[in-house]
Design an enzyme around this catalytic site. Structure first.
Site, PDB file in Angstrom:
ATOM      1  CD  GLU A 209      -8.711 -11.030   0.094  1.00 15.86           C
ATOM      2  OE1 GLU A 209      -8.319 -11.560  -0.955  1.00 15.86           O
ATOM      3  OE2 GLU A 209      -8.903  -9.804   0.221  1.00 15.86           O
TER       4      GLU A 209
ATOM      5  CB  CYS B 186     -11.149  -8.759  -2.353  1.00 17.46           C
ATOM      6  SG  CYS B 186     -11.675  -8.534  -4.060  1.00 17.46           S
TER       7      CYS B 186
END
Length: 512
Positions: free
Chosen positions: A496, A457
């Site tokens: 992401e 992330c």
């Protein structure tokens, strides 16, 4: 006066003179607030500083943005700024008199009326006031939230979704440029960012908050505080009644929890963060798994459990624990991970040969072990949290994954209890935003899996970690197959990133 005391007094005097001008006013150079200590930790300030330095260098300013310190405008001065670039954290960057200015809620090509807030050593932070002349990319009719422009949650609502995806691809490219130092021929071109099926009403978890008294708790006569999210650039809460990026159940939960706080204010001893987490009750319509009805609930107790469905996979986890917050993209995402655990067969380059084993490090409640485990002979999920292992084990059983087991690993010996060879193993790693520490990466390289799928992330710490892997002696046999982004959070700067590495040869000519 004692000699040592006299020396100390002179030292203090000269130190004060450094900070003050001739008239006792603060030296203009001291108007800079100190930037945090540099280091590739992947924090927002560090990322922004790198973008600023690279923008200045591209304009021929190699001496830094503080060259014009003596002419800095006073705080709260209003300026018109021409935005040159969109930074990786979603704020616009403008140059004015040789200095970089950070302008929130702006796009390249915008001319913005902004207010100076504070000066840092590398740049000046401003507050967005209005658009003087819009960029060709700006479309304010796309803005779906009345709080946009004040709330710190979203940055890109005025930008078309295809342009958002292009920007996030560029964020990944810059991350590998700035946070790794690898030769160009080592990294493949960054793939196109995979978009979210939903651009609004996608978040299954929100955590609004409110501030409270430092001691003594709320009194019956106290005014109900603002409940919501921070104002952009401030440690002050913006009162928010609705959040359009949340799913319907969570948006309804905002209304209910706001009322609860209003009705029960004196029960709070201090400020609090409110949990709003969607949970799904699914009822089959007969024996066909594809036919069902669903009831969506909003869970507010962090100690309760929530239920999520990814295709036909069912996951139960503590409501307060981490689970991906955009279910609409998860089927595509988990399918991509699953497809990249196999090896391409060299004979035709199209067919794939699955590896026999899977290790899911940082497994949490078992998302990847469950969705990818059926494609291998045996899967093991590893996490240092015993609670996560408990829920992961239950989720495997609930989804009839019979070839999976889970280990509560010790951080110093995370792979110690894995009893199959790295040469026949794929390994998924999905660390928190801070990335992997060297202790973990060294153990990963010692285990030497055939395939590594690194999910992150925070692409900046991912780039740093990939650099570490490929430069270590035990990691030089890895080849980077692909790097691609997935947009879990439309309207925001977050992306992401998934990087896939395959072991192709041993440094010593044979596998360890």
């Amino acid at each position: 006066m004692d000699a040592s005391l006299a020396t100390a007094a002179r030292s203090l005097y000269h130190e004060k003179r450094k900070r003050l001008g001739r008239n006792g006013a603060p030296n203009k150079k001291q108007r800079f607030e100190r930037n945090k200590k540099p280091g590739k930790e992947g924090g927002a300030e560090e990322i922004l500083e790198m973008d600023v330095r690279n923008l200045l260098a591209s304009k021929g300013n190699t001496s830094g943005s503080d060259a014009a310190a003596s002419e800095l405008p006073e705080p709260f001065t209003k300026l018109e700024l021409e935005v040159s670039e969109l930074s990786s954290i979603g704020d616009g960057l403008a140059l004015h008199d040789g200095r970089a200015y950070v302008v929130p809620f702006s796009l390249p090509g915008d001319r913005i009326l902004a207010k100076v807030i504070r000066h840092l050593q590398t740049h000046t932070v401003t507050d967005f006031l209005s658009v003087v002349r819009p960029s060709l990319d700006r479309d304010d009719s796309l803005i779906g939230c009345k709080y946009f422009g004040s709330c710190s949650g979203c940055q890109l609502q005025m930008l078309s979704y295809p342009k958002q995806l292009e920007h996030k691809k560029r964020v990944i490219e810059k991350a590998y440029d700035h946070f790794s130092d690898l030769p160009e021929d080592v990294l493949p071109p960054i793939g196109q960012t995979i978009g979210s099926p939903l651009q609004y009403a996608y978040r299954t978890k929100l955590t609004p908050h409110f501030d409270g008294p430092r001691r003594g708790g709320f009194k019956a006569t106290d005014v109900v505080p603002e409940i919501g999210f921070n104002i952009k650039g401030q440690r002050k809460v913006l009162d928010i009644e609705d959040c359009p990026i949340g799913v319907e159940s969570v948006r309804n939960g905002i209304t209910m929890q706001r009322k609860f706080v209003h009705d029960n204010l004196t029960k709070y001893k201090r400020g609090a963060t409110l949990l709003l987490r969607e949970s799904t009750n699914r009822t089959l319509d007969g024996e066909d798994l594809a036919k069902f009805t669903e009831e969506k609930l909003c869970i507010t107790d962090p100690n309760a459990t929530s239920t999520e469905y990814i295709d036909f996979y069912k996951f139960i986890s503590p409501a307060g624990a981490f689970f991906q917050n955009n279910n609409s993209i998860l089927p595509t995402f988990t399918s991509y991970i699953r497809n990249n655990l196999s090896l391409v067969v060299p004979t035709d380059g199209a067919s794939k040969e699955p590896l026999r084993y899977l290790v899911d490090a940082y497994c949490g409640s078992g998302l990847f072990t469950v969705t990818c485990g059926s494609s291998v002979l045996k899967a093991i999920g590893v996490d240092i949290s015993a609670d996560s292992i408990t829920y992961a084990s239950r989720n495997a059983v609930a989804n009839n994954i019979t070839n999976a087991s889970f280990i509560a690993g010790n951080a110093e010996k995370i792979f110690a209890d894995i009893d199959f060879p790295g040469a026949e193993t794929s390994c998924i790693i999905d660390p928190p935003r801070k990335g992997c520490d060297h202790l973990f990466l060294d153990q990963l390289l010692e285990f030497n899996p055939k395939k590594i799928v690194y999910v992150s992330c925070n692409v900046h710490t991912q780039a740093r970690d990939v650099d570490y892997i490929l430069k270590k002696e035990k990691g030089k046999g890895y080849k980077v197959d692909s790097i691609r982004g997935f947009d879990f959070f439309p309207q925001t700067h977050h992306v992401e990133s998934v990087v896939v590495l395959t072991w192709v040869e041993s440094v010593e000519g044979s596998r360890r």
